[in-house]
Design a protein around this motif. Structure first.
Motif, PDB file in Angstrom:
ATOM      1  N   GLN A   3       0.834  -1.190   0.000  1.00 20.98           N
ATOM      2  CA  GLN A   3       0.000   0.000   0.000  1.00 20.98           C
ATOM      3  C   GLN A   3       0.874   1.248   0.000  1.00 20.98           C
ATOM      4  O   GLN A   3       1.449   1.613   1.014  1.00 20.98           O
ATOM      5  N   GLN A   4       0.998   1.888  -1.147  1.00 22.51           N
ATOM      6  CA  GLN A   4       1.710   3.155  -1.275  1.00 22.51           C
ATOM      7  C   GLN A   4       0.697   4.281  -1.084  1.00 22.51           C
ATOM      8  O   GLN A   4      -0.427   4.179  -1.560  1.00 22.51           O
ATOM      9  N   GLU A   5       1.088   5.336  -0.395  1.00 20.80           N
ATOM     10  CA  GLU A   5       0.185   6.463  -0.186  1.00 20.80           C
ATOM     11  C   GLU A   5       0.914   7.771  -0.417  1.00 20.80           C
ATOM     12  O   GLU A   5       2.143   7.819  -0.439  1.00 20.80           O
ATOM     13  N   SER A   6       0.133   8.822  -0.561  1.00 27.23           N
ATOM     14  CA  SER A   6       0.695  10.168  -0.623  1.00 27.23           C
ATOM     15  C   SER A   6      -0.316  11.150  -0.048  1.00 27.23           C
ATOM     16  O   SER A   6      -1.514  10.869   0.010  1.00 27.23           O
ATOM     17  N   TYR A   7       0.199  12.274   0.420  1.00 25.90           N
ATOM     18  CA  TYR A   7      -0.620  13.387   0.900  1.00 25.90           C
ATOM     19  C   TYR A   7      -0.414  14.552  -0.054  1.00 25.90           C
ATOM     20  O   TYR A   7       0.722  14.966  -0.296  1.00 25.90           O
ATOM     21  N   TYR A   8      -1.503  15.097  -0.565  1.00 24.68           N
ATOM     22  CA  TYR A   8      -1.441  16.346  -1.320  1.00 24.68           C
ATOM     23  C   TYR A   8      -2.141  17.395  -0.467  1.00 24.68           C
ATOM     24  O   TYR A   8      -3.307  17.222  -0.109  1.00 24.68           O
ATOM     25  N   ILE A   9      -1.437  18.465  -0.127  1.00 19.04           N
ATOM     26  CA  ILE A   9      -1.998  19.514   0.731  1.00 19.04           C
ATOM     27  C   ILE A   9      -2.811  20.460  -0.153  1.00 19.04           C
ATOM     28  O   ILE A   9      -2.263  21.245  -0.920  1.00 19.04           O
ATOM     29  N   PHE A  62       3.507  14.836  -0.433  1.00 17.54           N
ATOM     30  CA  PHE A  62       4.371  13.994   0.388  1.00 17.54           C
ATOM     31  C   PHE A  62       4.159  12.545  -0.015  1.00 17.54           C
ATOM     32  O   PHE A  62       3.023  12.054  -0.014  1.00 17.54           O
ATOM     33  N   LEU A  63       5.257  11.858  -0.363  1.00 17.85           N
ATOM     34  CA  LEU A  63       5.192  10.443  -0.702  1.00 17.85           C
ATOM     35  C   LEU A  63       5.403   9.627   0.568  1.00 17.85           C
ATOM     36  O   LEU A  63       6.330   9.895   1.330  1.00 17.85           O
ATOM     37  N   ILE A  64       4.544   8.642   0.781  1.00 16.40           N
ATOM     38  CA  ILE A  64       4.563   7.856   2.014  1.00 16.40           C
ATOM     39  C   ILE A  64       4.775   6.389   1.653  1.00 16.40           C
ATOM     40  O   ILE A  64       3.865   5.720   1.173  1.00 16.40           O
ATOM     41  N   PRO A  65       5.987   5.866   1.872  1.00 11.83           N
ATOM     42  CA  PRO A  65       6.259   4.470   1.535  1.00 11.83           C
ATOM     43  C   PRO A  65       5.438   3.489   2.378  1.00 11.83           C
ATOM     44  O   PRO A  65       4.982   3.812   3.470  1.00 11.83           O
ATOM     45  N   THR A  66       5.310   2.290   1.872  1.00 11.03           N
ATOM     46  CA  THR A  66       4.598   1.223   2.570  1.00 11.03           C
ATOM     47  C   THR A  66       5.129   1.056   3.991  1.00 11.03           C
ATOM     48  O   THR A  66       6.328   1.063   4.216  1.00 11.03           O
ATOM     49  N   GLY A  73      -2.043  15.781  10.621  1.00  8.26           N
ATOM     50  CA  GLY A  73      -1.960  16.945  11.494  1.00  8.26           C
ATOM     51  C   GLY A  73      -3.162  17.858  11.350  1.00  8.26           C
ATOM     52  O   GLY A  73      -4.068  17.632  10.557  1.00  8.26           O
ATOM     53  N   LYS A  74      -3.176  18.930  12.142  1.00  8.37           N
ATOM     54  CA  LYS A  74      -4.316  19.851  12.106  1.00  8.37           C
ATOM     55  C   LYS A  74      -4.049  21.001  11.146  1.00  8.37           C
ATOM     56  O   LYS A  74      -2.922  21.221  10.720  1.00  8.37           O
ATOM     57  N   ASN A  75      -5.103  21.735  10.830  1.00  5.16           N
ATOM     58  CA  ASN A  75      -5.065  22.903   9.941  1.00  5.16           C
ATOM     59  C   ASN A  75      -4.746  22.553   8.489  1.00  5.16           C
ATOM     60  O   ASN A  75      -4.314  23.415   7.728  1.00  5.16           O
ATOM     61  N   ASN A  76      -4.916  21.294   8.104  1.00  6.41           N
ATOM     62  CA  ASN A  76      -4.679  20.847   6.732  1.00  6.41           C
ATOM     63  C   ASN A  76      -5.965  20.328   6.117  1.00  6.41           C
ATOM     64  O   ASN A  76      -6.754  19.665   6.787  1.00  6.41           O
ATOM     65  N   LEU A  77      -6.143  20.588   4.843  1.00  5.99           N
ATOM     66  CA  LEU A  77      -7.127  19.864   4.045  1.00  5.99           C
ATOM     67  C   LEU A  77      -6.281  18.995   3.124  1.00  5.99           C
ATOM     68  O   LEU A  77      -5.600  19.490   2.230  1.00  5.99           O
ATOM     69  N   VAL A  78      -6.291  17.682   3.391  1.00 10.03           N
ATOM     70  CA  VAL A  78      -5.382  16.759   2.732  1.00 10.03           C
ATOM     71  C   VAL A  78      -6.150  15.817   1.819  1.00 10.03           C
ATOM     72  O   VAL A  78      -7.165  15.243   2.222  1.00 10.03           O
ATOM     73  N   ARG A 123      13.317   7.424   6.544  1.00  9.50           N
ATOM     74  CA  ARG A 123      13.867   7.100   5.231  1.00  9.50           C
ATOM     75  C   ARG A 123      12.760   6.828   4.225  1.00  9.50           C
ATOM     76  O   ARG A 123      11.846   6.061   4.480  1.00  9.50           O
ATOM     77  N   GLY A 124      12.869   7.443   3.074  1.00  8.38           N
ATOM     78  CA  GLY A 124      11.893   7.217   2.008  1.00  8.38           C
ATOM     79  C   GLY A 124      10.759   8.221   1.976  1.00  8.38           C
ATOM     80  O   GLY A 124      10.117   8.384   0.961  1.00  8.38           O
ATOM     81  N   CYS A 125      10.477   8.905   3.084  1.00 12.55           N
ATOM     82  CA  CYS A 125       9.438   9.930   3.094  1.00 12.55           C
ATOM     83  C   CYS A 125      10.034  11.189   2.475  1.00 12.55           C
ATOM     84  O   CYS A 125      11.153  11.558   2.784  1.00 12.55           O
ATOM     85  N   ARG A 126       9.283  11.816   1.606  1.00 15.24           N
ATOM     86  CA  ARG A 126       9.834  13.042   1.010  1.00 15.24           C
ATOM     87  C   ARG A 126       8.733  13.927   0.489  1.00 15.24           C
ATOM     88  O   ARG A 126       7.630  13.487   0.185  1.00 15.24           O
ATOM     89  N   ARG A 127       9.078  15.192   0.402  1.00 17.70           N
ATOM     90  CA  ARG A 127       8.195  16.195  -0.193  1.00 17.70           C
ATOM     91  C   ARG A 127       8.611  16.351  -1.643  1.00 17.70           C
ATOM     92  O   ARG A 127       9.785  16.419  -1.963  1.00 17.70           O
ATOM     93  N   ILE A 128       7.637  16.417  -2.524  1.00 19.36           N
ATOM     94  CA  ILE A 128       7.899  16.609  -3.959  1.00 19.36           C
ATOM     95  C   ILE A 128       7.652  18.060  -4.311  1.00 19.36           C
ATOM     96  O   ILE A 128       6.726  18.654  -3.879  1.00 19.36           O
TER      97      ILE A 128
END
Length: 128
Positions: A3-9, A62-66, A73-78, A123-128
């Protein structure tokens, strides 16, 4: 299949953060004890002591590895994007939201911590 995931703010208000990957000082035992104490006392844990905190800006991806611990967090619409939308999520700590403060949490808590034997750090978490 993993399961690969990502967060787009999409939007944010004021200061906002996302939490990705356990800190180098976090251990399975100290995190487990902190979460257990929070559930018993209703006193929030200082999440950034256990999970890496990243400042979030509108448009960040943000890329979120398996297997990576993560929270928006708060104050975000993700927009959370997953490669496997039919899979499940283990809740370990849900910011003491009332709907999770029931006996079911005690059952959920044990399984994720057994899985965390091979804790994935930043390791592996990063912002694009």
């Amino acid at each position: 299949m993993e399961q690969q995931e990502s967060y787009y703010i999409m939007e944010k208000q004021g200061t906002s953060h996302v939490y990705l990957g356990l800190t180098d000082t976090c251990t399975e035992e100290n995190f487990y004890q902190a979460v257990k104490a929070a559930q018993e006392t209703a006193i929030p844990i200082p999440l950034k002591d256990y999970v890496n905190e990243f400042e979030a800006e509108k448009g960040d991806l943000f890329l979120i590895p398996t297997g990576t611990m993560h929270a928006s967090g708060k104050n975000n619409l993700v927009l959370e994007i997953s490669s496997t939308t039919w899979w499940f999520t283990f809740k370990i700590y849900d910011f003491l939201r009332k709907e999770w403060m029931v006996n079911l949490v005690r059952l959920i808590l044990i399984t994720p911590f057994r899985i965390l034997i091979s804790i994935r750090k930043q390791r592996g978490c990063r912002r694009i």
